[in-house]
Design a protein around this motif. Structure first.
Motif, PDB file in Angstrom:
ATOM      1  N   UNK A  33      72.440 -16.830 -46.157  1.00 51.35           N
ATOM      2  CA  UNK A  33      72.554 -16.123 -44.884  1.00 51.35           C
ATOM      3  C   UNK A  33      73.650 -15.072 -44.996  1.00 51.35           C
ATOM      4  N   UNK A  34      73.664 -14.141 -44.026  1.00 52.38           N
ATOM      5  CA  UNK A  34      74.650 -13.064 -44.015  1.00 52.38           C
ATOM      6  C   UNK A  34      75.640 -13.298 -42.886  1.00 52.38           C
ATOM      7  N   UNK A  35      76.882 -13.665 -43.196  1.00 52.81           N
ATOM      8  CA  UNK A  35      77.898 -13.834 -42.143  1.00 52.81           C
ATOM      9  C   UNK A  35      78.156 -12.511 -41.424  1.00 52.81           C
ATOM     10  N   UNK A  36      78.742 -12.610 -40.253  1.00 55.81           N
ATOM     11  CA  UNK A  36      78.966 -11.427 -39.427  1.00 55.81           C
ATOM     12  C   UNK A  36      79.817 -10.377 -40.138  1.00 55.81           C
ATOM     13  N   UNK A  37      80.826 -10.802 -40.900  1.00 54.41           N
ATOM     14  CA  UNK A  37      81.716  -9.830 -41.528  1.00 54.41           C
ATOM     15  C   UNK A  37      81.040  -9.071 -42.676  1.00 54.41           C
ATOM     16  N   UNK A  38      79.832  -9.502 -43.071  1.00 58.93           N
ATOM     17  CA  UNK A  38      79.102  -8.829 -44.140  1.00 58.93           C
ATOM     18  C   UNK A  38      77.908  -8.027 -43.627  1.00 58.93           C
ATOM     19  N   UNK A  72      77.568  -5.115 -42.569  1.00 65.52           N
ATOM     20  CA  UNK A  72      77.470  -3.702 -42.979  1.00 65.52           C
ATOM     21  C   UNK A  72      77.261  -3.532 -44.477  1.00 65.52           C
ATOM     22  N   UNK A  73      77.244  -4.624 -45.226  1.00 65.10           N
ATOM     23  CA  UNK A  73      77.028  -4.539 -46.674  1.00 65.10           C
ATOM     24  C   UNK A  73      75.552  -4.296 -46.943  1.00 65.10           C
ATOM     25  N   UNK A  74      75.254  -3.343 -47.809  1.00 65.47           N
ATOM     26  CA  UNK A  74      73.874  -2.999 -48.142  1.00 65.47           C
ATOM     27  C   UNK A  74      73.238  -4.140 -48.934  1.00 65.47           C
ATOM     28  N   UNK A  75      72.280  -4.829 -48.303  1.00 63.23           N
ATOM     29  CA  UNK A  75      71.658  -5.995 -48.923  1.00 63.23           C
ATOM     30  C   UNK A  75      70.872  -5.631 -50.174  1.00 63.23           C
ATOM     31  N   UNK A  76      70.248  -4.453 -50.174  1.00 61.01           N
ATOM     32  CA  UNK A  76      69.451  -4.046 -51.323  1.00 61.01           C
ATOM     33  C   UNK A  76      70.328  -3.722 -52.521  1.00 61.01           C
ATOM     34  N   UNK A  77      71.474  -3.056 -52.274  1.00 64.14           N
ATOM     35  CA  UNK A  77      72.375  -2.695 -53.369  1.00 64.14           C
ATOM     36  C   UNK A  77      73.210  -3.871 -53.847  1.00 64.14           C
ATOM     37  N   UNK A  78      73.647  -4.715 -52.920  1.00 63.18           N
ATOM     38  CA  UNK A  78      74.615  -5.762 -53.231  1.00 63.18           C
ATOM     39  C   UNK A  78      74.144  -7.121 -52.702  1.00 63.18           C
ATOM     40  N   UNK A  99      74.124 -10.198 -53.885  1.00 67.66           N
ATOM     41  CA  UNK A  99      75.018 -11.340 -54.086  1.00 67.66           C
ATOM     42  C   UNK A  99      76.297 -11.228 -53.274  1.00 67.66           C
ATOM     43  N   UNK A 100      76.658 -10.003 -52.856  1.00 67.45           N
ATOM     44  CA  UNK A 100      77.835  -9.803 -52.017  1.00 67.45           C
ATOM     45  C   UNK A 100      77.472  -9.969 -50.553  1.00 67.45           C
ATOM     46  N   UNK A 101      76.295  -9.497 -50.172  1.00 70.36           N
ATOM     47  CA  UNK A 101      75.896  -9.500 -48.754  1.00 70.36           C
ATOM     48  C   UNK A 101      75.564 -10.882 -48.236  1.00 70.36           C
ATOM     49  N   UNK A 102      75.222 -11.820 -49.109  1.00 70.48           N
ATOM     50  CA  UNK A 102      74.785 -13.149 -48.671  1.00 70.48           C
ATOM     51  C   UNK A 102      75.597 -14.250 -49.349  1.00 70.48           C
ATOM     52  N   UNK A 137      86.635 -17.784 -45.198  1.00 70.22           N
ATOM     53  CA  UNK A 137      86.425 -18.995 -45.986  1.00 70.22           C
ATOM     54  C   UNK A 137      85.264 -18.916 -46.958  1.00 70.22           C
ATOM     55  N   UNK A 138      84.436 -17.869 -46.838  1.00 71.27           N
ATOM     56  CA  UNK A 138      83.334 -17.711 -47.786  1.00 71.27           C
ATOM     57  C   UNK A 138      83.822 -17.533 -49.220  1.00 71.27           C
TER      58      UNK A 138
END
Length: 438
Positions: free
Chosen positions: A4-9, A11-17, A19-22, A64-65
């Motif tokens: 899942x994508x926490x609220x603080x993430x 704005x992170x581009x899911x297609x580009x990143x 593993x960072x976005x989720x 905490x992520x």
């Protein structure tokens, strides 16, 4: 596991990143692993002398992520959490140095895509607009040699790895001139361009390039080394399989008035076969490419060097190598580079390089110049320049995740040089078929 994508993430581009976005969704198993990872991280920080709380913490955990990522992806998770802005440090290089030195080795699942490709993987270069954001001269991403620093040279006997060494006409060992360059004095950003130019000049001297020399730079390193060769009257061919990179190189040498001496050529294949490129040269220059190739492509590349170098010519190369201090923890730490920058990155040891040339080519390494402390200072200055141009990086289209990735990349490399895990070396190789040639 469910992601899942926490609220603080958000704005992170899911297609580009991805593993960072989720991150993994909470659940009994992941919660247990997360608590274990948090406890292990706290213990490691305490062992390393790092503060996680107080008025001026070394590491400030914002989300905490971080611990979810540590539980699943170890050092790569630590880096990805930094890319995501989930933790901060005012002393990032010192923090990474302390964690590596302490032996922090969080367990993680095997990373996808870690098997090295057997395809020649030299085609893609760093974007010129990225290099321009941290380079001393706008085009050079390689390490420099500063004006200060004392050189001491010793002739060292090195075992031969040629098959049959010690029998017949093949000696058991040979001599190599090993030069150590001591740490530079205080330097600042204004010194970086001169240091990179000095490194380029040193490569020319190792290769004994002079007026009228036919020179190859392969793979291209941005144009500065080739331009330096033209300044002494050499004719230079520049090879790359990256059309965008080569266009930038062509523009650079043209602007500097050397288009008649430095000629960029686009390769169809990252490592050219004889049918594609059959020329031979008095000297070959190569700057900081060997370590990013992987073992298979590395063999193909040095064989190509051997084929394209004239019988009495010299290969001059700059590369980053692992030292005996390169630990399992350091190996885990650089997994993030393989995930995000160079999939086949592997820092060879000097012994590996001697074995590579002895076993795969008719060339032999005859001189080494080690300048790790200068490379460390290069990284510090590049990091500071890049951090001072973050707004320009954003304007150039590099998003927040990429900008933090590049800061982390500089900081981790600087930390590994500070610890002595990595070293920088310039080496010279020539045909071993001529006894006594140095």
């Amino acid at each position: 596991m469910a992601q899942f994508t926490p609220e603080h993430l958000a704005t992170v581009d899911l297609e580009l990143w991805p593993a960072v976005a989720c991150v993994s969704a909470p659940g009994p198993l992941i919660d247990v692993r997360t608590r274990h990872a948090e406890a292990k991280f706290a213990t490691a920080c305490h062992k390393a002398g790092l503060q996680l709380s107080g008025e001026d913490p070394d590491i400030e955990v914002l989300h905490g992520e971080l611990f979810v990522r540590l539980a699943e992806r170890g050092w790569v998770g630590l880096a990805e959490s930094y890319f995501a802005g989930e933790w901060e440090s005012p002393r990032l290089v010192s923090v990474l140095s302390a964690l590596v030195a302490s032996g922090y080795a969080p367990q993680s699942r095997p990373l996808a895509g870690r098997r090295q490709s057997r395809q020649a993987d030299l085609g893609a270069e760093l974007p010129p607009e990225l290099i321009g954001l941290y380079s001393g001269d706008g085009v050079s991403a390689f390490g420099g040699v500063f004006a200060s620093g004392v050189r001491t040279t010793e002739r060292v006997s090195i075992p031969s790895f040629v098959r049959g060494a010690g029998r017949g006409n093949e000696p058991k060992a040979h001599f190599v001139d090993v030069t150590e360059v001591s740490a530079p004095g205080p330097v600042d950003r204004a010194d970086l361009s001169d240091a990179q130019q000095r490194a380029a000049t040193a490569l020319l001297e190792l290769a004994r390039i002079e007026q009228g020399s036919d020179v190859l730079e392969y793979p291209s390193s941005g144009g500065a080394v080739a331009l330096a060769a033209t300044h002494v009257g050499a004719m230079v061919d520049i090879l790359s399989a990256d059309a965008v990179h080569l266009d930038a190189v062509g523009e650079y040498v043209t602007i500097n008035g050397a288009a008649h001496l430095a000629r960029p050529h686009l390769l169809r294949n990252a490592v050219p076969a004889r049918e594609e490129w059959g020329a031979r040269y008095d000297a070959i220059l190569s700057v900081e490419k060997l370590e990013t190739m992987g073992q298979h492509t590395r063999k193909l590349c040095v064989r190509a060097f051997d084929r394209m170098l004239a019988a009495d010519g010299f290969l001059s190369m700059q590369t980053v190598v692992a030292t005996p201090a390169f630990t399992r923890t350091a190996q885990q730490a650089i997994d993030v580079f393989r995930e995000y920058v160079w999939p086949n990155l592997e820092y060879p040891r000097m012994e590996d390089l001697h074995r590579l040339f002895d076993r795969e080519t008719g060339l032999r390494i005859t001189a080494e110049t080690h300048f790790g402390a200068h490379y460390q200072e290069t990284l510090r200055l590049q990091r500071e320049i890049f951090e001072g141009r973050l707004r320009e990086a954003a304007a150039a289209g590099f998003d927040p995740v990429f900008r933090r990735l590049w800061v982390f990349r500089f900081a981790l490399l600087e930390a590994l040089f500070r610890l002595g895990c990595l070293d920088a070396v310039q080496l010279r190789a020539t045909a071993r078929a001529r006894p006594g040639r140095r």
